[in-house]
Motif scaffolding. Structure first.
Motif, PDB file in Angstrom:
ATOM      1  N   ARG A 180     -13.138  19.537  -1.710  1.00  0.00           N
ATOM      2  CA  ARG A 180     -11.927  19.240  -0.895  1.00  0.00           C
ATOM      3  C   ARG A 180     -12.315  18.843   0.415  1.00  0.00           C
ATOM      4  NH1 ARG A 180      -7.496  23.249  -4.128  1.00  0.00           N
ATOM      5  NH2 ARG A 180      -8.261  22.909  -6.168  1.00  0.00           N
ATOM      6  N   ILE A 189     -15.720  32.066   4.256  1.00  0.00           N
ATOM      7  CA  ILE A 189     -15.845  31.298   2.788  1.00  0.00           C
ATOM      8  C   ILE A 189     -14.569  31.457   2.125  1.00  0.00           C
ATOM      9  CG2 ILE A 189     -18.391  31.966   2.526  1.00  0.00           C
ATOM     10  CD1 ILE A 189     -17.260  34.361   0.596  1.00  0.00           C
ATOM     11  N   PHE A 190     -13.477  31.831   2.986  1.00  0.00           N
ATOM     12  CA  PHE A 190     -11.886  31.556   2.318  1.00  0.00           C
ATOM     13  C   PHE A 190     -11.453  30.109   1.875  1.00  0.00           C
ATOM     14  CE2 PHE A 190      -7.392  30.906   2.264  1.00  0.00           C
ATOM     15  CZ  PHE A 190      -7.183  32.058   1.208  1.00  0.00           C
ATOM     16  N   ARG A 191     -11.532  29.338   2.979  1.00  0.00           N
ATOM     17  CA  ARG A 191     -11.248  27.895   2.727  1.00  0.00           C
ATOM     18  C   ARG A 191     -12.742  27.115   3.031  1.00  0.00           C
ATOM     19  NH1 ARG A 191      -6.513  26.156   1.547  1.00  0.00           N
ATOM     20  NH2 ARG A 191      -5.632  27.711   2.779  1.00  0.00           N
ATOM     21  N   TYR A 247       1.684  19.073 -11.164  1.00  0.00           N
ATOM     22  CA  TYR A 247       1.661  19.242 -12.486  1.00  0.00           C
ATOM     23  C   TYR A 247       2.382  20.328 -13.028  1.00  0.00           C
ATOM     24  CZ  TYR A 247      -2.010  21.936 -10.488  1.00  0.00           C
ATOM     25  OH  TYR A 247      -2.768  22.853  -9.505  1.00  0.00           O
ATOM     26  N   GLU A 264      -3.787  33.533  -0.975  1.00  0.00           N
ATOM     27  CA  GLU A 264      -4.270  33.521  -2.285  1.00  0.00           C
ATOM     28  C   GLU A 264      -5.768  33.523  -2.721  1.00  0.00           C
ATOM     29  OE1 GLU A 264      -3.372  29.333  -3.531  1.00  0.00           O
ATOM     30  OE2 GLU A 264      -4.538  29.562  -5.629  1.00  0.00           O
ATOM     31  N   ARG A 271       1.266  24.371 -16.821  1.00  0.00           N
ATOM     32  CA  ARG A 271       0.899  23.017 -16.821  1.00  0.00           C
ATOM     33  C   ARG A 271       1.512  22.343 -17.480  1.00  0.00           C
ATOM     34  NH1 ARG A 271      -4.603  22.050 -13.115  1.00  0.00           N
ATOM     35  NH2 ARG A 271      -4.000  19.741 -13.171  1.00  0.00           N
ATOM     36  N   SER A 306      -6.626  30.009 -12.696  1.00  0.00           N
ATOM     37  CA  SER A 306      -7.799  29.273 -11.726  1.00  0.00           C
ATOM     38  C   SER A 306      -8.152  30.323 -10.509  1.00  0.00           C
ATOM     39  CB  SER A 306      -6.951  28.015 -11.249  1.00  0.00           C
ATOM     40  OG  SER A 306      -8.044  27.251 -10.512  1.00  0.00           O
ATOM     41  N   ALA A 307      -9.444  30.611 -10.521  1.00  0.00           N
ATOM     42  CA  ALA A 307      -9.864  31.429  -9.650  1.00  0.00           C
ATOM     43  C   ALA A 307     -10.959  30.772  -8.812  1.00  0.00           C
ATOM     44  CB  ALA A 307     -10.494  32.657 -10.173  1.00  0.00           C
ATOM     45  N   ARG A 311     -13.950  32.958  -2.952  1.00  0.00           N
ATOM     46  CA  ARG A 311     -12.684  33.889  -2.535  1.00  0.00           C
ATOM     47  C   ARG A 311     -12.814  35.306  -3.229  1.00  0.00           C
ATOM     48  NH1 ARG A 311      -7.464  30.214  -1.861  1.00  0.00           N
ATOM     49  NH2 ARG A 311      -8.579  28.783  -0.240  1.00  0.00           N
TER      50      ARG A 311
END
Ligand code: GAP
Length: 454
Positions: A180, A189-191, A247, A264, A271, A306-307, A311
């Motif tokens: 992304r 490494i979180f985001r 979604y 998070e 969905r 969804s993991a 994180r």
């Protein structure tokens, strides 16, 4: 003082990770690449163990799940159908003075956080990385690096039905990289812009979706707790209608108390039938399911836990980090669950003397096929214990001069620092029992309590 749960600073985690070879900045010799990370020798083991523990829990030990590994590049229509081309955007503003760019929804006021300058009106910025398939760089050849692994599972729904003959409810699990082009990254490494996900698409009959949603939320929360995350460092948070992804009918985050605050760790979403309906309409393929009970074709609903792998690694590291007073110094240790610990056993000869080395190498060779084992004969035994504590090694096996006479070695437990002495012939069996949770002081034949640690 022990570091309070959830209160370790990110600086300490980053420093430990770099010092001991868990995680390095990507392409560090060139100054690093913003928001990309390389996992070092210990990090790769930890990450692998996290992924294996997840796979074991959600695929290996279940009858209603199958695994999948789909490609990162997918047909561009996938992203039209999934809504990512239209909707996967964040509002971007640019400072008119310094030209830095920011996520508008993360700003406190309408000024540039860096120089205080005036900001432009928000514009939607699509987070998908674009590239070209083949040697010609035209619009017709544009493909995207997947921003989630999920779509690989939806587009294979029919393949899985036809090849596995699974009946509802059943799920597909996948671990893989996602990309992304995040506007703001950070917190180690979180985001990041390249990361790994562990995702489940669990297909259920419409009408049973609420029940399955609750089931998976509980199941996933327990997975973290069973692997050592402290209960008080986890919380469930429902998305408001404004936060819900395009979604999702309903979504909860499993939040972890990271050093920068509650954030998070994993999302669990209902969905609905959004994805299968969209892919059926864009591909022209029938993606319904024939319900043998009602003799009707239905479109299943999907529950999606969804993991993030990275994180999860960060949460396990933060939760395990501890500091204890140790004479004049501080003992830094990682209370990692043995399943996750990068090194399971360290073999430590008391000295480098040849006869001791020979026996120690034999012990090492005997244990290596069973676990990741490290051999260390440098510096004092005390320092070597500390080094192993700091990387979370659950057990150290020490071979001393007496071992040459009695064929016994000591096993030292990381957390309690208690020691037992066992015959070498019993070592593998004893360690196996300890990894299965047996108390250290339950002794094998010929074993004895050697030292109380604290
Ligand atoms: N398929 C649904 C989906 O992708 P998400 O909440 O956007 O949902 C799921 O992402 C998980 O992926 C997050 O809970 C997080 O653990 C991880 N994740 C998302 N973006 C990330 C990023 N930029 N860096 C690291 N992990 C990320």
């Amino acid at each position: 003082m022990a570091e309070a749960a959830g209160k370790v600073s990110m600086e300490k985690i980053v420093s430990l990770c770099q010092r001991r070879g868990f995680i390095f900045p990507s392409s560090e010799i060139y100054g690093g690449l913003s928001s990309c990370w390389d996992y070092g020798p210990l990090g790769v083991e930890l990450k692998q163990n996290v992924k294996q523990a997840w796979w074991r829990a959600v695929v290996q030990e279940r009858d209603d799940m199958v695994g999948l590994d789909t490609s990162i590049l997918m047909h561009p229509q996938t992203w039209a159908a999934s809504g990512h081309l239209e909707q996967f955007s964040d509002p971007l503003v640019e400072c008119k003075s310094c030209h830095l760019r920011w996520r508008a929804d993360e700003l406190k006021d309408n000024n540039c956080p860096s120089c205080g300058g005036e900001l432009t009106e928000p514009q939607l910025f699509n987070l998908m990385f674009k590239t070209f398939m083949g040697p010609i760089e035209t619009e017709a050849n544009v493909v995207y690096l997947r921003p989630e692994t999920a779509q690989g599972m939806f587009v294979n729904f029919d393949n899985i039905l036809n090849t596995t003959r699974k009946r509802l409810p059943f799920g597909i699990a996948q671990i893989g990289k996602a990309f992304r082009n995040e506007i703001t990254t950070g917190n180690f490494i979180f985001r990041s812009r390249e990361f790994e996900q562990m995702e489940i698409e669990f297909f259920v009959k419409p009408g049973t979706d609420d029940e399955w949603f609750d089931y998976w939320l509980e199941e996933r929360r327990n997975w973290y707790i069973n692997l050592g995350i402290k209960d008080q460092n986890l919380q469930l948070r429902q998305h408001t209608s404004r936060e819900l992804a395009h979604y999702a009918k309903k979504c909860y985050d499993i939040d972890y108390q990271f050093p920068m605050g509650w954030s998070e760790l994993e999302g669990v979403a209902n969905r609905g039938d959004f994805d299968l309906v969209q892919h059926a309409s864009h591909s022209g393929k029938n993606l319904s399911y024939h319900d043998e009970e009602t003799k009707q074709h239905i479109v299943p609903y999907t529950i999606e836990p969804s993991a993030g792998v990275d994180r999860s690694v960060l949460a396990f590291l933060c939760d395990a980090y501890d500091e204890e007073p140790d004479k004049e110094e501080t003992r830094v240790l990682l209370h990692l669950h043995p399943t996750l610990a990068p090194i399971k056993v360290a073999v430590l000869p008391l000295s480098r003397r040849e006869n001791l080395a020979e026996l120690s190498k034999k012990v090492y060779a005997d244990l290596r096929p069973c676990w990741m084992v490290q051999y260390d004969d440098t510096q004092s035994i005390g320092r070597r214990y500390r080094r192993q504590d700091e990387i979370g090694t659950p057990f150290c096996v020490t071979i001393d001069f007496q071992s040459l006479e009695d064929n016994q070695v000591t096993i030292r437990e990381r957390d309690s620092m208690n020691q037992i002495r066992v015959p070498i012939a019993e070592l593998k069996r004893t360690l196996t029992a300890k990894f299965e949770g047996e108390d250290l002081f339950v002794l094998p034949p010929g074993g004895q309590i050697w030292k109380e640690g604290k």
